[in-house]
Design a protein around this motif. Sequence first.
Motif, PDB file in Angstrom:
ATOM      1  N   LYS A  19      -8.938 -14.098  10.457  1.00  0.00           N
ATOM      2  CA  LYS A  19      -8.090 -12.980  10.057  1.00  0.00           C
ATOM      3  C   LYS A  19      -6.851 -13.495   9.337  1.00  0.00           C
ATOM      4  CE  LYS A  19      -9.582  -9.914  13.670  1.00  0.00           C
ATOM      5  NZ  LYS A  19      -9.188  -8.989  14.720  1.00  0.00           N
ATOM      6  N   ASN A  22      -2.730 -10.294   5.411  1.00  0.00           N
ATOM      7  CA  ASN A  22      -2.776  -9.468   4.204  1.00  0.00           C
ATOM      8  C   ASN A  22      -4.126  -8.801   3.959  1.00  0.00           C
ATOM      9  OD1 ASN A  22      -0.124 -10.185   3.686  1.00  0.00           O
ATOM     10  ND2 ASN A  22      -0.694 -11.883   2.369  1.00  0.00           N
ATOM     11  N   TYR A  23      -5.082  -9.001   4.869  1.00  0.00           N
ATOM     12  CA  TYR A  23      -6.430  -8.461   4.689  1.00  0.00           C
ATOM     13  C   TYR A  23      -6.839  -7.703   5.948  1.00  0.00           C
ATOM     14  CZ  TYR A  23      -6.606 -11.622   0.734  1.00  0.00           C
ATOM     15  OH  TYR A  23      -6.328 -12.264  -0.443  1.00  0.00           O
ATOM     16  N   ILE A  27     -11.875 -13.118   6.570  1.00  0.00           N
ATOM     17  CA  ILE A  27     -12.204 -13.691   5.260  1.00  0.00           C
ATOM     18  C   ILE A  27     -12.333 -15.206   5.387  1.00  0.00           C
ATOM     19  CG2 ILE A  27     -11.042 -11.885   3.929  1.00  0.00           C
ATOM     20  CD1 ILE A  27      -8.710 -13.968   3.581  1.00  0.00           C
ATOM     21  N   GLU A  40      -6.838 -16.936   0.284  1.00  0.00           N
ATOM     22  CA  GLU A  40      -8.234 -16.508   0.236  1.00  0.00           C
ATOM     23  C   GLU A  40      -9.024 -17.520  -0.585  1.00  0.00           C
ATOM     24  OE1 GLU A  40     -10.897 -12.604  -0.841  1.00  0.00           O
ATOM     25  OE2 GLU A  40      -8.895 -12.767  -1.668  1.00  0.00           O
TER      26      GLU A  40
END
Length: 47
Positions: A19, A22-23, A27, A40
Motif C-alpha cells: 500500500k 497516494n493510491y 501496487i 510506483e
Amino acid sequence: MSWADWEYLGLYHRIVWGKHKNYGKEIWMVLDQRTFTATELSAWLRR
C-alpha cells in the motif's frame, strides 16, 4: 538490522508489493530505503 545489512540494502532500490498513501489499492513500487520513499514501479520505469 546490523550496519552491514543496512549498507547492502541501501545500495539498491527494492521492488515491493504494498500500500502507498497516494493510491487506493496495493501496487508494485520501488522503495528507496535511504530516503524512506516509494515510487510506483511503472512511473519509475518511465524515467
